[in-house]
Design a protein around this motif. Sequence first.
Motif, PDB file in Angstrom:
ATOM      1  N   ARG A  31      -1.528  12.279  12.611  1.00 44.73           N
ATOM      2  CA  ARG A  31      -0.424  12.434  13.557  1.00 44.73           C
ATOM      3  C   ARG A  31      -0.390  11.372  14.637  1.00 44.73           C
ATOM      4  NH1 ARG A  31       3.335  15.600  11.178  1.00 44.73           N
ATOM      5  NH2 ARG A  31       2.196  16.973   9.766  1.00 44.73           N
ATOM      6  N   GLY A  32      -1.152  10.312  14.458  1.00 49.14           N
ATOM      7  CA  GLY A  32      -1.151   9.245  15.441  1.00 49.14           C
ATOM      8  C   GLY A  32      -2.347   8.351  15.246  1.00 49.14           C
ATOM      9  N   ALA A  56       3.949   2.226  15.124  1.00 50.70           N
ATOM     10  CA  ALA A  56       3.807   3.555  15.734  1.00 50.70           C
ATOM     11  C   ALA A  56       5.159   4.086  16.183  1.00 50.70           C
ATOM     12  CB  ALA A  56       2.837   3.487  16.917  1.00 50.70           C
ATOM     13  N   VAL A  61       4.864   8.299  16.008  1.00 46.09           N
ATOM     14  CA  VAL A  61       3.560   8.895  16.286  1.00 46.09           C
ATOM     15  C   VAL A  61       2.985   8.235  17.538  1.00 46.09           C
ATOM     16  CG1 VAL A  61       3.088   9.487  13.887  1.00 46.09           C
ATOM     17  CG2 VAL A  61       2.350   7.260  14.767  1.00 46.09           C
ATOM     18  N   PRO A  62       2.201   8.978  18.321  1.00 42.03           N
ATOM     19  CA  PRO A  62       1.641   8.419  19.548  1.00 42.03           C
ATOM     20  C   PRO A  62       0.381   7.605  19.299  1.00 42.03           C
ATOM     21  CG  PRO A  62       1.003  10.704  19.348  1.00 42.03           C
ATOM     22  CD  PRO A  62       1.905  10.414  18.181  1.00 42.03           C
ATOM     23  N   ILE A  63       0.058   6.770  20.271  1.00 40.61           N
ATOM     24  CA  ILE A  63      -1.217   6.054  20.300  1.00 40.61           C
ATOM     25  C   ILE A  63      -2.036   6.614  21.454  1.00 40.61           C
ATOM     26  CG2 ILE A  63      -2.363   3.841  20.712  1.00 40.61           C
ATOM     27  CD1 ILE A  63      -0.020   2.462  19.376  1.00 40.61           C
ATOM     28  N   TYR A  64      -3.226   7.064  21.135  1.00 43.33           N
ATOM     29  CA  TYR A  64      -4.145   7.543  22.159  1.00 43.33           C
ATOM     30  C   TYR A  64      -4.971   6.355  22.633  1.00 43.33           C
ATOM     31  CZ  TYR A  64      -7.320  10.951  24.386  1.00 43.33           C
ATOM     32  OH  TYR A  64      -8.032  11.696  25.284  1.00 43.33           O
ATOM     33  N   LEU A 227       3.059  16.006  18.466  1.00 42.93           N
ATOM     34  CA  LEU A 227       2.439  15.663  17.189  1.00 42.93           C
ATOM     35  C   LEU A 227       3.175  16.267  15.999  1.00 42.93           C
ATOM     36  CD1 LEU A 227      -1.281  16.172  18.240  1.00 42.93           C
ATOM     37  CD2 LEU A 227       0.057  14.062  18.283  1.00 42.93           C
TER      38      LEU A 227
END
Length: 236
Positions: A31-32, A56, A61-64, A227
Motif C-alpha cells: 500500500r505504499g 507513487a 500510494v503514499p511514501i513513508y 491506504l
Amino acid sequence: MIRRQSLSPRMGTPEAAADELERSVGELRLRGALVNGTSNGRFLDHPSFGPVLARAEALDVPIYVHPSLPPRSVLDAYYDDLPGATSFLLAGPGFGWHAETALHVLRLVVAGVFERHPGLKIIVGHMGEGLATMIDRFDEVFGGFAAHNLTAGIGETIRSRVWVTTSGFFSAIPFQAALAAFGVDRLLFSVDYPFSSNRRGTDFLRSLPLADHEKKKIAHENADGLLRLSHPAARS
C-alpha cells in the motif's frame, strides 16, 4: 564513531525503484513505500528521484519518510566525539532522526515537489517529527520568499500532503501539538514495536480526551482511507 546503514540499491537507481514500487503495489498488494532518510546523501527533492515520486503519485500510494542517520559529514560535524552512546542517541532517536525527517519534508515543500506532483502523499512518524510545533513559524519566516515556487503557503501544503503517525510518542504535549497542527483526520495510530510497547501505545490511545468517533479515526479509519484498506480490492 557512529556507523551508518548502507544504502538500498533500489533507491540508488530511481527508475528501478519506481518499477519495484509498481511491482510491489500491483503484484504484492503493498500500500505504499518507505524511504529511510537520504539516499547517497540526497533528499527526495533531488531531481533524480522524480521517477519514484511520479510513480507513487500515479499509483496513488503514499511514501513513508522514515528517519535514518544523517550523512557522514553531518554526523562528524554535529554529533560525534561525545561520551559512550551519546553520539548515536543524539544523532538518532534522541534528536537527529526527527530533525532530519522534518527537514526532509520541509525541503519537499520549498523545492516545489508538491507543485510538480500534486497527488503525492507523505507519511511521517513520531507525532510529526517536530513539524507540528514549527508549522506556523514556517509561514511567518518564509513568507513571500517561497511564493515563487508555491501556490499555497508552506503550512497549508504540509497540512494537505502529510499524514502523521503516533509511533513511539505516547505523551500529551506532542499529541496536542500534532492534533492542533494537522487535525484529527491526519493522525494515524502506530506503536513502533519492538522499540515501543504495544500496551503503552494502546493505553495512550484509549486515554486520549477525544470523542469515540475521533479515536476511531486515529485508530484505523484514517489509515483505511489513506491506504485504501477498506476498498473492495483490499479484501479480495
